[in-house]
Design a protein around this motif. Structure first.
Motif, PDB file in Angstrom:
ATOM      1  N   ASN A  51      26.857 -12.323 -15.100  1.00 46.42           N
ATOM      2  CA  ASN A  51      27.143 -11.478 -13.952  1.00 46.42           C
ATOM      3  C   ASN A  51      28.040 -12.267 -13.009  1.00 46.42           C
ATOM      4  O   ASN A  51      27.703 -13.379 -12.612  1.00 46.42           O
ATOM      5  CB  ASN A  51      25.851 -11.045 -13.249  1.00 46.42           C
ATOM      6  N   ILE A  52      29.167 -11.704 -12.663  1.00 42.83           N
ATOM      7  CA  ILE A  52      30.124 -12.408 -11.802  1.00 42.83           C
ATOM      8  C   ILE A  52      29.930 -11.969 -10.345  1.00 42.83           C
ATOM      9  O   ILE A  52      30.543 -12.506  -9.427  1.00 42.83           O
ATOM     10  CB  ILE A  52      31.576 -12.155 -12.304  1.00 42.83           C
ATOM     11  N   ALA A  55      32.990  -9.345  -7.403  1.00 42.60           N
ATOM     12  CA  ALA A  55      34.184 -10.200  -7.271  1.00 42.60           C
ATOM     13  C   ALA A  55      35.070  -9.933  -8.486  1.00 42.60           C
ATOM     14  O   ALA A  55      35.109 -10.705  -9.437  1.00 42.60           O
ATOM     15  CB  ALA A  55      33.764 -11.667  -7.203  1.00 42.60           C
ATOM     16  N   GLN A  57      38.335  -9.859  -9.010  1.00 41.68           N
ATOM     17  CA  GLN A  57      39.465 -10.728  -9.349  1.00 41.68           C
ATOM     18  C   GLN A  57      38.965 -11.933 -10.134  1.00 41.68           C
ATOM     19  O   GLN A  57      39.548 -12.332 -11.145  1.00 41.68           O
ATOM     20  CB  GLN A  57      40.174 -11.165  -8.067  1.00 41.68           C
ATOM     21  N   ASN A  58      37.839 -12.474  -9.666  1.00 41.50           N
ATOM     22  CA  ASN A  58      37.220 -13.582 -10.387  1.00 41.50           C
ATOM     23  C   ASN A  58      36.749 -13.126 -11.769  1.00 41.50           C
ATOM     24  O   ASN A  58      36.904 -13.840 -12.761  1.00 41.50           O
ATOM     25  CB  ASN A  58      36.047 -14.121  -9.561  1.00 41.50           C
ATOM     26  N   VAL A  62      37.864 -15.222 -14.961  1.00 43.05           N
ATOM     27  CA  VAL A  62      36.822 -15.926 -15.716  1.00 43.05           C
ATOM     28  C   VAL A  62      36.874 -15.441 -17.170  1.00 43.05           C
ATOM     29  O   VAL A  62      36.797 -16.240 -18.116  1.00 43.05           O
ATOM     30  CB  VAL A  62      35.423 -15.703 -15.107  1.00 43.05           C
ATOM     31  N   GLN A  89      45.864  -9.963 -11.361  1.00 42.31           N
ATOM     32  CA  GLN A  89      45.219 -10.927 -12.258  1.00 42.31           C
ATOM     33  C   GLN A  89      45.360 -10.465 -13.708  1.00 42.31           C
ATOM     34  O   GLN A  89      45.590 -11.263 -14.611  1.00 42.31           O
ATOM     35  CB  GLN A  89      43.725 -11.061 -11.895  1.00 42.31           C
TER      36      GLN A  89
ATOM     37  N   GLN B 155      40.220 -15.292  -3.626  1.00 41.54           N
ATOM     38  CA  GLN B 155      39.684 -15.441  -4.978  1.00 41.54           C
ATOM     39  C   GLN B 155      39.219 -16.874  -5.257  1.00 41.54           C
ATOM     40  O   GLN B 155      38.300 -17.084  -6.050  1.00 41.54           O
ATOM     41  CB  GLN B 155      40.743 -15.027  -6.008  1.00 41.54           C
ATOM     42  N   GLU B 158      35.674 -16.899  -4.395  1.00 46.51           N
ATOM     43  CA  GLU B 158      34.874 -16.189  -5.410  1.00 46.51           C
ATOM     44  C   GLU B 158      34.573 -17.138  -6.560  1.00 46.51           C
ATOM     45  O   GLU B 158      33.447 -17.204  -7.068  1.00 46.51           O
ATOM     46  CB  GLU B 158      35.647 -14.973  -5.973  1.00 46.51           C
ATOM     47  N   ALA B 159      35.612 -17.876  -6.961  1.00 49.95           N
ATOM     48  CA  ALA B 159      35.465 -18.799  -8.087  1.00 49.95           C
ATOM     49  C   ALA B 159      34.587 -19.989  -7.708  1.00 49.95           C
ATOM     50  O   ALA B 159      33.762 -20.446  -8.515  1.00 49.95           O
ATOM     51  CB  ALA B 159      36.836 -19.283  -8.544  1.00 49.95           C
ATOM     52  N   ALA B 162      31.068 -18.946  -7.974  1.00 47.82           N
ATOM     53  CA  ALA B 162      30.634 -18.817  -9.373  1.00 47.82           C
ATOM     54  C   ALA B 162      30.437 -20.192 -10.011  1.00 47.82           C
ATOM     55  O   ALA B 162      29.507 -20.388 -10.800  1.00 47.82           O
ATOM     56  CB  ALA B 162      31.667 -18.007 -10.162  1.00 47.82           C
TER      57      ALA B 162
END
Lengths: 313, 280
Positions: A51-52, A55, A57-58, A62, A89, B155, B158-159, B162
């Motif tokens: 599960n991101i 988000a 764009q991430n 990813v 992206q 972003q 966001e990364a 994560a």
């Protein structure tokens, strides 16, 4: 009675099926796994589900990173948020390098219903179709959805598969081999061709029934792959019937209707009428009433058919 | 290869010469950020990373992401020097048909692990690669270089969230903190400071260094790669934009402007003189 099933439900089942046979399948979601149906995969293969969070764009990048390490990555959210939020992206990182990322989005089109315009994706086909290397598929029923997911997993490179929220009638045979870029002719008639995708294929079949009562014979094409669009089939039916109606749960700008018109205007111009939202946003409401409000019913398809039949003379 | 300060000193002078010549010939490009980043990259590529130029896709290799893709000349000069592709390609930078695009293209350049150029995306890709390493129980590390202006992209955070959520201690980044972006000083345009505090708040461990001090750079990369505490590492490297070319240092204009032929020649002569004074 015809069996009803949502294309997103078939996606969840197909993921589990391919996940069992291939350890390299990894699934990502952006906090909507219960709605996109990736939750089924999460339950079976918790280690390969990520599960991101909210988000997108991430989510896409990813997925890109995983794919460079040999993973076949499915990334899901609602159609609007899976394509609109991370469009650049998708364009610059996923598609430019032809990465093995499959964006499978539920809640495409106006039939999302009560959530209203902010959640009704009416431009996603256009913006995905505009990106080189991207393949775009809009299945018409649960069988086709299942088979499209399997086909996308087996083929290299990026895919966008657009699914719906609502249950829709089963139209295709589950055993029928799904071929990316090869349309299915569901009805044969000489007066007009209706080219449709997604849940509008069912509306097209109903329109053909109505037209038949008026003595008009319609061909109906299930154009599940919008890109690469099946130009051979478009040409064959443009020649055969001399006029076309396109039907999609999307803006008339840049989607299936756009793809058909682009090809025909360069190669074999015939009258085309496009069914879809006409450069407007949606609103809250019941799916069936919304389709009526935005002139996307079988009756509207019939009107479009009669218009183009008149124009070809 | 082990840490060797005199080797790095000479090598980075050669790389700077190569960067200046490449961009001068191309007539466009980003010298400022290439020159600020090259010391960080050289230590990484010559002393830290486990890679095989003869087998660029070796599956156990360490990965590298140049998130600030405009520093392409720096990475191109290193990759060609260590044998990923012939040095003669460098003179084709930014020309039609070249493998060396204005920003790195993984499908064209052996040794580039991901195409970049649009800012803010590299850290997310690095997170994906690091997760893949964990899933496959592989020992490779994932390294990324970010610009400081790039931290303005949402972003990135966001990364960052994560990376600590998934406990990616196999992920190591350096921020090339040269303090300048196209429109001016970071503080004037949009301040990302305090950078360390932000990464720490997102669950990372951080280390500030002088990004032109080779032993500090080497120690920092080693510190980052040797950890197994479940935390990603961020090295915040204070650097000088345009470092090593006297008329480019701390000059905003040289972010995305090539030197003129005369300026390029002047810079080359000075860099060659400096090289001549070094022991081979």
């Amino acid at each position: 009675m015809t069996e009803l099933k949502a294309t997103r439900d078939a996606y969840g089942e197909a993921l589990v099926e391919i996940g069992e046979n291939n350890d390299n399948i990894v699934v990502l979601d952006a906090d909507l796994s219960a709605s996109t149906k990736t939750a089924k995969f999460r339950k079976c293969f918790p280690d390969r589900f990520l599960n991101i969070g909210i988000a997108e764009q991430n989510l896409i990048n990813v997925a890109a990173g995983l794919s460079t390490c040999g993973k076949i990555v499915f990334a899901s959210s609602f159609a609007l948020f899976a394509t609109g939020r991370p469009w650049e992206q998708i364009r610059n990182t996923v598609a430019y390098s032809n990465l093995n990322v499959k964006i499978v989005a539920s809640h495409g089109g106006i039939s999302v219903g009560a959530d209203g315009s902010s959640h009704q994706s009416l431009e996603d086909i256009a913006i995905m179709r505009a990106i080189p290397n991207m393949k775009v598929i809009v299945p018409c029923d649960a069988n086709e959805s299942h088979n499209a997911v399997l086909a996308a997993a087996a083929a290299p490179g990026p895919f966008y598969i657009r699914l719906g929220r609502e249950k829709v009638p089963m139209i295709t045979d589950p055993k029928h081999k799904f071929r990316v870029g090869k349309a299915e002719a569901l009805r044969d008639g000489d007066d007009v061709t209706i080219i449709a995708c997604g849940m509008m294929v069912d509306a097209a079949l109903k329109a053909a029934d109505i037209l038949e009562k008026d003595g008009l014979k319609a061909s109906v094409i299930d154009m599940h792959t919008i890109k690469p669009v099946d130009t051979e089939t478009i040409m064959k039916y443009a020649r055969k019937t001399g006029c076309i109606v396109t039907a999609e749960e999307h803006s008339i700008i840049g989607g299936l209707g756009g793809a058909v018109c682009e090809f025909l205007s360069e190669n074999h111009p015939v009258p085309v009428y496009r069914i879809g939202t006409r450069d407007c946003f949606g609103q809250s409401g019941e799916p069936a009433l919304l389709l009526k409000e935005y002139n996307m019913t079988p009756e509207n398809i019939c009107k479009g058919a009669k218009k183009v039949i008149k124009m070809k003379k | 290869m082990k840490f060797d300060e005199s080797f790095l000193k000479r090598k980075t002078a050669e790389l700077r010469l190569s960067i200046v010549e490449m961009i001068t010939k191309a007539g466009s490009g980003h010298p400022g950020g290439s020159l600020s980043a090259v010391d960080l990259l050289a230590v990484l590529y010559y002393c830290v990373m486990n890679i095989r130029p003869e087998n660029p896709k070796w599956e156990n290799r360490d990965r590298f992401i140049l998130s600030k893709g405009h520093a392409a000349p720096a990475i191109y000069s290193i990759l060609s020097d260590i044998g990923f592709f012939p040095k003669k390609e460098l003179s084709t930078l930014r020309r039609i048909g070249s493998i060396l695009q204005g920003h790195p293209d993984m499908r064209r350049v052996p040794g580039i692990d991901i195409s970049t150029g649009s800012l803010g995306q590299g850290l997310s890709v690095a997170v994906g690669m690091a997760i893949a390493g964990k899933l496959d129980k592989k020992n490779y590390g994932v390294y990324a270089l970010l610009g400081d202006g790039e931290l303005q992209e949402g972003q990135v955070w966001e990364a960052a969230m994560a990376a600590s959520h998934y406990k990616l201690d196999n992920l190591m980044i350096a921020v090339d903190n040269n303090g300048l972006q196209i429109d001016g000083r970071l503080e004037e345009v949009m301040s990302p400071y305090p950078i360390e505090d932000k990464f720490r708040a997102f669950g990372w461990k951080t280390r500030p260094i002088d990004g032109h001090n080779f032993s500090e750079i080497f120690d920092a990369w080693e510190w980052a790669r040797s950890s197994n505490d479940g935390k990603p590492s961020a090295i915040i490297a204070k650097t000088v934009k345009g470092k090593g070319v006297y008329f480019m240092e701390n000059v905003v204009d040289f972010h995305g402007k090539a030197p003129t032929k005369e300026e390029g020649k002047d810079a080359s002569v000075k860099l060659k003189e400096a090289l001549d004074k070094m022991n081979p």
